[in-house]
Motif scaffolding. Structure first.
Motif, PDB file in Angstrom:
ATOM      1  N   VAL A   1       0.858  -1.185   0.000  1.00 57.22           N
ATOM      2  CA  VAL A   1       0.000   0.000   0.000  1.00 57.22           C
ATOM      3  C   VAL A   1       0.893   1.234   0.000  1.00 57.22           C
ATOM      4  N   ILE A   2       0.511   2.215  -0.806  1.00 61.15           N
ATOM      5  CA  ILE A   2       1.174   3.517  -0.814  1.00 61.15           C
ATOM      6  C   ILE A   2       0.134   4.519  -0.340  1.00 61.15           C
ATOM      7  N   PHE A   3       0.531   5.362   0.599  1.00 67.61           N
ATOM      8  CA  PHE A   3      -0.419   6.344   1.104  1.00 67.61           C
ATOM      9  C   PHE A   3       0.219   7.719   1.172  1.00 67.61           C
ATOM     10  N   LEU A   4      -0.633   8.729   1.271  1.00 66.24           N
ATOM     11  CA  LEU A   4      -0.180  10.115   1.360  1.00 66.24           C
ATOM     12  C   LEU A   4      -1.309  10.958   1.922  1.00 66.24           C
ATOM     13  N   ASP A   5      -0.967  12.179   2.283  1.00 66.49           N
ATOM     14  CA  ASP A   5      -1.998  13.143   2.640  1.00 66.49           C
ATOM     15  C   ASP A   5      -1.652  14.467   1.979  1.00 66.49           C
ATOM     16  N   THR A   6      -2.652  15.322   1.866  1.00 69.57           N
ATOM     17  CA  THR A   6      -2.449  16.634   1.279  1.00 69.57           C
ATOM     18  C   THR A   6      -3.403  17.623   1.920  1.00 69.57           C
ATOM     19  N   ASN A   7      -3.071  18.875   1.800  1.00 69.42           N
ATOM     20  CA  ASN A   7      -3.942  19.929   2.306  1.00 69.42           C
ATOM     21  C   ASN A   7      -5.263  19.866   1.544  1.00 69.42           C
ATOM     22  N   LEU A   8      -6.348  19.998   2.260  1.00 74.09           N
ATOM     23  CA  LEU A   8      -7.665  19.935   1.634  1.00 74.09           C
ATOM     24  C   LEU A   8      -7.845  21.032   0.583  1.00 74.09           C
ATOM     25  N   LYS A   9      -7.130  22.135   0.739  1.00 72.55           N
ATOM     26  CA  LYS A   9      -7.208  23.236  -0.237  1.00 72.55           C
ATOM     27  C   LYS A   9      -6.463  22.911  -1.532  1.00 72.55           C
ATOM     28  N   ASN A  10      -5.603  21.908  -1.508  1.00 69.89           N
ATOM     29  CA  ASN A  10      -4.777  21.575  -2.663  1.00 69.89           C
ATOM     30  C   ASN A  10      -5.558  20.657  -3.610  1.00 69.89           C
ATOM     31  N   THR A  11      -6.570  21.222  -4.233  1.00 70.33           N
ATOM     32  CA  THR A  11      -7.438  20.431  -5.111  1.00 70.33           C
ATOM     33  C   THR A  11      -6.716  19.971  -6.373  1.00 70.33           C
ATOM     34  N   ARG A  12      -5.737  20.723  -6.804  1.00 73.71           N
ATOM     35  CA  ARG A  12      -4.957  20.323  -7.988  1.00 73.71           C
ATOM     36  C   ARG A  12      -4.249  18.998  -7.724  1.00 73.71           C
ATOM     37  N   ALA A  13      -3.618  18.876  -6.554  1.00 72.73           N
ATOM     38  CA  ALA A  13      -2.942  17.618  -6.203  1.00 72.73           C
ATOM     39  C   ALA A  13      -3.951  16.490  -6.042  1.00 72.73           C
ATOM     40  N   GLN A  14      -5.084  16.768  -5.413  1.00 71.32           N
ATOM     41  CA  GLN A  14      -6.096  15.736  -5.222  1.00 71.32           C
ATOM     42  C   GLN A  14      -6.562  15.178  -6.566  1.00 71.32           C
ATOM     43  N   HIS A  15      -6.725  16.045  -7.534  1.00 77.46           N
ATOM     44  CA  HIS A  15      -7.137  15.615  -8.872  1.00 77.46           C
ATOM     45  C   HIS A  15      -6.120  14.627  -9.457  1.00 77.46           C
ATOM     46  N   VAL A  16      -4.839  14.956  -9.327  1.00 77.85           N
ATOM     47  CA  VAL A  16      -3.777  14.082  -9.845  1.00 77.85           C
ATOM     48  C   VAL A  16      -3.784  12.748  -9.096  1.00 77.85           C
ATOM     49  N   TYR A  17      -3.871  12.786  -7.779  1.00 78.03           N
ATOM     50  CA  TYR A  17      -3.857  11.551  -6.999  1.00 78.03           C
ATOM     51  C   TYR A  17      -5.016  10.643  -7.408  1.00 78.03           C
ATOM     52  N   GLU A  18      -6.179  11.226  -7.577  1.00 79.55           N
ATOM     53  CA  GLU A  18      -7.345  10.422  -7.938  1.00 79.55           C
ATOM     54  C   GLU A  18      -7.215   9.849  -9.352  1.00 79.55           C
ATOM     55  N   LYS A  19      -6.603  10.591 -10.274  1.00 80.34           N
ATOM     56  CA  LYS A  19      -6.362  10.056 -11.620  1.00 80.34           C
ATOM     57  C   LYS A  19      -5.394   8.874 -11.572  1.00 80.34           C
ATOM     58  N   LEU A  20      -4.460   8.894 -10.621  1.00 80.48           N
ATOM     59  CA  LEU A  20      -3.505   7.798 -10.464  1.00 80.48           C
ATOM     60  C   LEU A  20      -4.139   6.568  -9.820  1.00 80.48           C
ATOM     61  N   GLY A  21      -5.341   6.708  -9.285  1.00 76.77           N
ATOM     62  CA  GLY A  21      -6.036   5.580  -8.680  1.00 76.77           C
ATOM     63  C   GLY A  21      -6.132   5.633  -7.165  1.00 76.77           C
ATOM     64  N   PHE A  22      -5.562   6.657  -6.542  1.00 73.69           N
ATOM     65  CA  PHE A  22      -5.646   6.771  -5.091  1.00 73.69           C
ATOM     66  C   PHE A  22      -7.098   6.893  -4.653  1.00 73.69           C
ATOM     67  N   ARG A  23      -7.417   6.226  -3.546  1.00 80.17           N
ATOM     68  CA  ARG A  23      -8.735   6.294  -2.913  1.00 80.17           C
ATOM     69  C   ARG A  23      -8.663   7.244  -1.729  1.00 80.17           C
ATOM     70  N   LYS A  24      -9.621   8.124  -1.620  1.00 81.63           N
ATOM     71  CA  LYS A  24      -9.718   9.011  -0.457  1.00 81.63           C
ATOM     72  C   LYS A  24     -10.194   8.156   0.718  1.00 81.63           C
ATOM     73  N   THR A  25      -9.429   8.163   1.820  1.00 83.67           N
ATOM     74  CA  THR A  25      -9.788   7.334   2.979  1.00 83.67           C
ATOM     75  C   THR A  25     -10.283   8.152   4.161  1.00 83.67           C
ATOM     76  N   ALA A  26      -9.937   9.435   4.217  1.00 88.80           N
ATOM     77  CA  ALA A  26     -10.389  10.264   5.343  1.00 88.80           C
ATOM     78  C   ALA A  26     -10.163  11.734   5.021  1.00 88.80           C
ATOM     79  N   VAL A  27     -11.004  12.554   5.620  1.00 82.10           N
ATOM     80  CA  VAL A  27     -10.815  14.002   5.595  1.00 82.10           C
ATOM     81  C   VAL A  27     -10.780  14.459   7.050  1.00 82.10           C
ATOM     82  N   HIS A  28      -9.771  15.240   7.388  1.00 78.28           N
ATOM     83  CA  HIS A  28      -9.587  15.732   8.753  1.00 78.28           C
ATOM     84  C   HIS A  28      -9.788  17.251   8.736  1.00 78.28           C
ATOM     85  N   TYR A  29     -10.958  17.683   9.157  1.00 77.48           N
ATOM     86  CA  TYR A  29     -11.291  19.102   9.139  1.00 77.48           C
ATOM     87  C   TYR A  29     -10.712  19.812  10.354  1.00 77.48           C
TER      88      TYR A  29
END
Length: 174
Positions: free
Chosen positions: A119-147
Motif C-alpha cells: 500500500v502507498i499512502f499520502l496526505d495533502t492539504n484539503l485546499k490543494n485540489t490540484r494535487a487531489q485531482h492528480v492523486y485520484e487520476k492515479l487511482g488513489f482512494r480518499k480514505t479520510a478528511v480531517h477538518y
C-alpha cells in the motif's frame, strides 16, 4: 534509486543537493501547502545530517530533475507490512502545472510496487485540489478528511485529506 523516463530523473538526494533543498525548504511559497508559509528555517548542514541516515527500508529523500535541472523533491517512508508514505513537491514554479507531477509520481509509484510495497499512502492539504485531482487520476482512494485538525505556522486551522493506493488500483500516467 535512480529512475529515468524521457527527460525526467528521480534520484537519491545527495550532499550536493543540500543547499538547493535548504533554499526550497526555507521558501514560504514552496512550503505553504505543508503549513510553513514562513519556510522551515533550516540549514544545508542540518539537511545533510538528515539525508545521511536515509535508506530504502526506512526513509529516502529524492531529487526530481528535468533535463538535468533540479526542479523538485520527493520522499518515501517505510512502515510495517510494506506500507509506504510518499510526498512530492515541484518546487520550481516554471515546471508546475505542466503534467510533470503525474509522470514523476507514476515513476515513483511503479518503482515502489516493484520494491514490494503493498500500500502507498499520502496526505495533502484539503485546499490543494490540484494535487487531489492528480492523486485520484492515479487511482488513489480518499480514505479520510480531517477538518480543522492542525495549525499552520501562522496559527491558522488547516484541514487535510488522506489517500491510499494498491497495485491493482494504480493507473500509470507516464
Amino acid at each position: 534509486m535512480n529512475i529515468k523516463y524521457n527527460q525526467l530523473c528521480i534520484r537519491n538526494a545527495e550532499k550536493k543537493d543540500c543547499e538547493q533543498l535548504a533554499v526550497w525548504w526555507n521558501d514560504g511559497t514552496v512550503m505553504a501547502h505543508a503549513g510553513f508559509p514562513n519556510g522551515l528555517g533550516t540549514s544545508a548542514a542540518e539537511i545533510e545530517k538528515q539525508i545521511a541516515d536515509d535508506s530504502d527500508e526506512t526513509r529516502r529523500r529524492l531529487i526530481i530533475e528535468y533535463n538535468d535541472v533540479r526542479i523538485g523533491e520527493m520522499s518515501f517512508y517505510g512502515f510495517e507490512n510494506h506500507r509506504y508514505e510518499i510526498g512530492i513537491k515541484i518546487c520550481e514554479s516554471d515546471y508546475q502545472e505542466k503534467g510533470i507531477g503525474r509522470v514523476v509520481l507514476s515513476m515513483l509509484i511503479e518503482e515502489m510496487f516493484r520494491m514490494g510495497a503493498n500500500v502507498i499512502f499520502l496526505d495533502t492539504n484539503l485546499k490543494n485540489t490540484r494535487a487531489q485531482h492528480v492523486y485520484e487520476k492515479l487511482g488513489f482512494r480518499k480514505t479520510a478528511v480531517h477538518y480543522n485538525s492542525w495549525k499552520n505556522q501562522l496559527g491558522e486551522m488547516e484541514s487535510s485529506v488522506d489517500y491510499e493506493l494498491t497495485a491493482d488500483e494504480f493507473c500509470n500516467l507516464k
